[in-house]
Every structure is written in C-alpha cells, then in structure tokens.
Motif scaffolding. Structure first.
Motif, PDB file in Angstrom:
ATOM      1  N   THR A 167       0.831  -1.207   0.000  1.00  0.00           N
ATOM      2  CA  THR A 167       0.000   0.000   0.000  1.00  0.00           C
ATOM      3  C   THR A 167       0.865   1.257   0.000  1.00  0.00           C
ATOM      4  O   THR A 167       1.838   1.352   0.736  1.00  0.00           O
ATOM      5  CB  THR A 167      -0.898   0.014   1.264  1.00  0.00           C
ATOM      6  OG1 THR A 167      -1.610  -1.206   1.298  1.00  0.00           O
ATOM      7  CG2 THR A 167      -1.865   1.183   1.248  1.00  0.00           C
ATOM      8  N   ILE A 168       0.469   2.188  -0.827  1.00  0.00           N
ATOM      9  CA  ILE A 168       1.130   3.504  -0.839  1.00  0.00           C
ATOM     10  C   ILE A 168       0.264   4.448  -0.010  1.00  0.00           C
ATOM     11  O   ILE A 168      -0.951   4.548  -0.231  1.00  0.00           O
ATOM     12  CB  ILE A 168       1.254   4.039  -2.280  1.00  0.00           C
ATOM     13  CG1 ILE A 168       2.222   3.156  -3.081  1.00  0.00           C
ATOM     14  CG2 ILE A 168       1.704   5.500  -2.281  1.00  0.00           C
ATOM     15  CD1 ILE A 168       2.269   3.464  -4.573  1.00  0.00           C
ATOM     16  N   THR A 169       0.891   5.122   0.954  1.00  0.00           N
ATOM     17  CA  THR A 169       0.152   6.103   1.766  1.00  0.00           C
ATOM     18  C   THR A 169       0.861   7.445   1.674  1.00  0.00           C
ATOM     19  O   THR A 169       2.073   7.529   1.910  1.00  0.00           O
ATOM     20  CB  THR A 169       0.092   5.661   3.250  1.00  0.00           C
ATOM     21  OG1 THR A 169      -0.476   4.349   3.311  1.00  0.00           O
ATOM     22  CG2 THR A 169      -0.765   6.621   4.070  1.00  0.00           C
ATOM     23  N   ILE A 170       0.097   8.467   1.341  1.00  0.00           N
ATOM     24  CA  ILE A 170       0.667   9.817   1.310  1.00  0.00           C
ATOM     25  C   ILE A 170      -0.033  10.659   2.386  1.00  0.00           C
ATOM     26  O   ILE A 170      -1.082  10.265   2.896  1.00  0.00           O
ATOM     27  CB  ILE A 170       0.525  10.485  -0.082  1.00  0.00           C
ATOM     28  CG1 ILE A 170      -0.951  10.787  -0.396  1.00  0.00           C
ATOM     29  CG2 ILE A 170       1.120   9.598  -1.169  1.00  0.00           C
ATOM     30  CD1 ILE A 170      -1.135  11.720  -1.582  1.00  0.00           C
ATOM     31  N   THR A 171       0.572  11.790   2.714  1.00  0.00           N
ATOM     32  CA  THR A 171      -0.115  12.708   3.629  1.00  0.00           C
ATOM     33  C   THR A 171      -0.535  13.966   2.872  1.00  0.00           C
ATOM     34  O   THR A 171       0.094  14.367   1.882  1.00  0.00           O
ATOM     35  CB  THR A 171       0.769  13.104   4.833  1.00  0.00           C
ATOM     36  OG1 THR A 171       2.052  13.541   4.355  1.00  0.00           O
ATOM     37  CG2 THR A 171       0.937  11.959   5.808  1.00  0.00           C
ATOM     38  N   ALA A 172      -1.618  14.558   3.372  1.00  0.00           N
ATOM     39  CA  ALA A 172      -2.149  15.790   2.790  1.00  0.00           C
ATOM     40  C   ALA A 172      -2.747  16.612   3.921  1.00  0.00           C
ATOM     41  O   ALA A 172      -3.000  16.093   5.014  1.00  0.00           O
ATOM     42  CB  ALA A 172      -3.212  15.459   1.747  1.00  0.00           C
ATOM     43  N   GLU A 189       5.657   3.465   1.594  1.00  0.00           N
ATOM     44  CA  GLU A 189       5.368   2.262   0.793  1.00  0.00           C
ATOM     45  C   GLU A 189       6.203   1.149   1.429  1.00  0.00           C
ATOM     46  O   GLU A 189       7.441   1.160   1.295  1.00  0.00           O
ATOM     47  CB  GLU A 189       5.797   2.507  -0.661  1.00  0.00           C
ATOM     48  CG  GLU A 189       5.413   1.426  -1.627  1.00  0.00           C
ATOM     49  CD  GLU A 189       5.825   1.790  -3.065  1.00  0.00           C
ATOM     50  OE1 GLU A 189       6.649   2.701  -3.258  1.00  0.00           O
ATOM     51  OE2 GLU A 189       5.303   1.152  -3.986  1.00  0.00           O
ATOM     52  N   GLY A 190       5.562   0.248   2.142  1.00  0.00           N
ATOM     53  CA  GLY A 190       6.311  -0.771   2.867  1.00  0.00           C
ATOM     54  C   GLY A 190       7.247  -0.103   3.869  1.00  0.00           C
ATOM     55  O   GLY A 190       6.835   0.769   4.631  1.00  0.00           O
ATOM     56  N   ALA A 191       8.536  -0.468   3.807  1.00  0.00           N
ATOM     57  CA  ALA A 191       9.518   0.070   4.757  1.00  0.00           C
ATOM     58  C   ALA A 191      10.025   1.451   4.337  1.00  0.00           C
ATOM     59  O   ALA A 191      10.753   2.103   5.080  1.00  0.00           O
ATOM     60  CB  ALA A 191      10.698  -0.890   4.871  1.00  0.00           C
ATOM     61  N   HIS A 208      10.636   9.126  -7.463  1.00  0.00           N
ATOM     62  CA  HIS A 208      10.543   7.720  -7.038  1.00  0.00           C
ATOM     63  C   HIS A 208       9.403   7.015  -7.787  1.00  0.00           C
ATOM     64  O   HIS A 208       9.582   5.906  -8.304  1.00  0.00           O
ATOM     65  CB  HIS A 208      10.316   7.654  -5.522  1.00  0.00           C
ATOM     66  CG  HIS A 208       9.994   6.277  -5.034  1.00  0.00           C
ATOM     67  ND1 HIS A 208      10.958   5.330  -4.783  1.00  0.00           N
ATOM     68  CD2 HIS A 208       8.800   5.672  -4.782  1.00  0.00           C
ATOM     69  CE1 HIS A 208      10.381   4.201  -4.397  1.00  0.00           C
ATOM     70  NE2 HIS A 208       9.072   4.383  -4.388  1.00  0.00           N
ATOM     71  N   ILE A 209       8.260   7.656  -7.833  1.00  0.00           N
ATOM     72  CA  ILE A 209       7.106   7.047  -8.525  1.00  0.00           C
ATOM     73  C   ILE A 209       7.454   6.818 -10.000  1.00  0.00           C
ATOM     74  O   ILE A 209       7.198   5.748 -10.564  1.00  0.00           O
ATOM     75  CB  ILE A 209       5.863   7.959  -8.380  1.00  0.00           C
ATOM     76  CG1 ILE A 209       5.424   8.039  -6.915  1.00  0.00           C
ATOM     77  CG2 ILE A 209       4.719   7.467  -9.273  1.00  0.00           C
ATOM     78  CD1 ILE A 209       4.420   9.155  -6.619  1.00  0.00           C
ATOM     79  N   ALA A 210       8.060   7.842 -10.618  1.00  0.00           N
ATOM     80  CA  ALA A 210       8.377   7.753 -12.046  1.00  0.00           C
ATOM     81  C   ALA A 210       9.431   6.685 -12.329  1.00  0.00           C
ATOM     82  O   ALA A 210       9.418   6.053 -13.394  1.00  0.00           O
ATOM     83  CB  ALA A 210       8.857   9.117 -12.552  1.00  0.00           C
ATOM     84  N   GLU A 211      10.342   6.483 -11.387  1.00  0.00           N
ATOM     85  CA  GLU A 211      11.388   5.463 -11.559  1.00  0.00           C
ATOM     86  C   GLU A 211      10.830   4.057 -11.405  1.00  0.00           C
ATOM     87  O   GLU A 211      11.300   3.120 -12.023  1.00  0.00           O
ATOM     88  CB  GLU A 211      12.468   5.659 -10.483  1.00  0.00           C
ATOM     89  CG  GLU A 211      13.427   6.796 -10.765  1.00  0.00           C
ATOM     90  CD  GLU A 211      14.638   6.305 -11.526  1.00  0.00           C
ATOM     91  OE1 GLU A 211      14.636   6.448 -12.764  1.00  0.00           O
ATOM     92  OE2 GLU A 211      15.559   5.775 -10.902  1.00  0.00           O
ATOM     93  N   HIS A 212       9.825   3.919 -10.519  1.00  0.00           N
ATOM     94  CA  HIS A 212       9.372   2.577 -10.164  1.00  0.00           C
ATOM     95  C   HIS A 212       8.161   2.083 -10.936  1.00  0.00           C
ATOM     96  O   HIS A 212       7.898   0.878 -10.960  1.00  0.00           O
ATOM     97  CB  HIS A 212       9.123   2.485  -8.650  1.00  0.00           C
ATOM     98  CG  HIS A 212      10.410   2.420  -7.893  1.00  0.00           C
ATOM     99  ND1 HIS A 212      11.170   3.545  -7.613  1.00  0.00           N
ATOM    100  CD2 HIS A 212      11.096   1.364  -7.414  1.00  0.00           C
ATOM    101  CE1 HIS A 212      12.265   3.175  -6.976  1.00  0.00           C
ATOM    102  NE2 HIS A 212      12.245   1.866  -6.843  1.00  0.00           N
TER     103      HIS A 212
END
Ligand code: GTB
Length: 215
Positions: free
Chosen positions: A2-7, A64-66, A78-82
C-alpha cells in the motif's frame, strides 16, 4: 504494497489543488497506482510522529512498505522510476525529462514562490507597490525563456513526462497573478496538463477532502 501519502486535513487554498499533495496524487494517477491518504492538521504536522516522517513538519510524505520519503520532487521521481508511464525508456530522453523536473523545482518555482509570498505577506508594507513589479519581472525572467523553448510543442521534450507534470504544477501557482496569460503557449501548456484525466482524478480527490464537512 500500500502507498500512503499525507495531505492537509484542510488546505489553506480550500481545494484549488495548489498544495503539493496534488503533484503526488497526479503522478500516482498517471502511473495507475492506487494510494491511501492520511490527512494531517497543522498541529499534527509538528508533532513527533509526523516529524519522524518529515523533518520539516510538512506535507506531502510518501510511505510504501519500509520506505518513507518526503519532498515532492523526490516522491514524484521515485514514482516515475518505479512505475512505467512518467519517464521514457531511452536513457538520454529520461535524463532530459529528469532535467525538466529539476528545472521546474530549482529554476522556475523559486521566483513564483517569492511572488506568492509577496502577494500574501507583504501587501501591507509601505514598499509593497514598489517591490511587486520587481518580483513579477523575476518571474517573467523565467517564463520568457521557457515559453521560447516550448514553442508550439505540446510538451517540453517529446511525450508527456514527469518533467511536464512538475512544470505544469509549478506554473499553476501563477494563475491568480495573471502572468501566465502573457505567454499564450505556456497558458495552453498548463491547460493541456489540467485536461489530462489523471490530473482531473487527482484534483477531484483533493477537492473532495477540502469540501467535506469539518469534523
Ligand atoms: N519542498 C517541499 C516539497 O516540495 O515537498 C515543500 C513542502 C511544503 O511546502 N509543504 C507545505 C506545508 O506542509 C504544503 S504545500 N506547509 C505547512 C508548514 O510548512 O507548516 C505548500 C502550499 C501550501 C498552501 C497553498 N495554498 O493554500 O495555496 C499552496 C501551497
């Protein structure tokens, strides 16, 4: 994973999409990755639990994970690389797209932030009217060469990339100033970015947070 972001629990812009979680949401929408959002108050951002994620007590963060990272540029990179969709496969084209990300954040955004600060924080100063045109001219000093480079192309270097995502996001902050309209190709470039379905999903998601009843 799971990807978690803050806003922001409540963005000061009331949902205009100018807070930086929108850039991260947009990147995740472009690559088709689902994500969860943890909303934080201004007070919670300065408390130890959030400071462990973001040393400056700000949003957005990305987990995202650790992995836990902060800084919009690093997160979008990071998102664009992965995940495929935001950076070209060709190594040289990829390097150029990354260059535009840095150009957006390091070269174009600083005078735009300065203009925002001047308009927001300096309006009551006796020197405001004298200083404002100087600050606006510093913004034009970045917009004019950007406009020349873009010319009549749709995007900065071939297909839409993370570089465009970042540049459009930065330029969006100029809308209230009217400066963007002095460069019709840049205004059209921003409109093209805003018309992307992924941008619309990101915008609507942050708007829903900011229009939800408080409580
Ligand atoms: N360099 C960092 C990054 O790119 O991630 C900057 C992060 C940042 O400035 N975060 C802001 C924040 O958390 C929110 S986005 N501020 C709270 C604090 O510092 O205490 C900046 C922002 C805020 C509000 C508007 N607005 O209302 O229009 C626009 C942009």
């Amino acid at each position: 994973m799971t990807i978690t972001i803050t806003a922001f629990e409540r963005s000061p812009d009331g949902g205009k999409g100018l807070a930086r979680d929108t850039r991260v949401r947009w990147a995740l929408e472009e690559v088709g990755q689902p994500y969860e959002v943890r909303l934080v108050s201004f007070r919670a951002m300065k408390e130890p639990a959030h400071l462990a994620l973001h040393p400056f007590g700000q949003i957005p963060t990305y987990q995202e994970g650790a992995l836990a990272i902060f800084e919009t540029g690093a997160i979008v990179f990071h998102i664009a690389e992965h995940y495929p969709g935001l950076l070209p496969q060709d190594a040289d084209a990829r390097a150029r797209a990354i260059t535009w990300m840095f150009a957006a954040l390091n070269t174009v955004e600083p005078p735009i932030l300065e203009l925002g600060n001047a308009r927001l924080l300096e309006r009551d100063k006796p020197w405001y009217a004298e200083r404002l045109p100087l600050v606006e001219d510093r913004v034009r000093g970045r917009l004019a060469p950007l406009s020349t480079r873009l010319g009549d192309a749709d995007w900065l270097d071939g297909p839409f990339s993370a570089g465009d995502l970042m540049m459009v996001s930065v330029l969006l902050r100029l809308r209230a100033s009217g400066l963007l309209d002095e460069y019709p190709n840049l205004a059209a470039y921003v409109a093209r970015g805003e018309a992307r379905p992924a941008y619309n999903r990101a915008f609507d998601a942050q708007l829903a947070v900011n229009k939800a009843p408080a409580g």
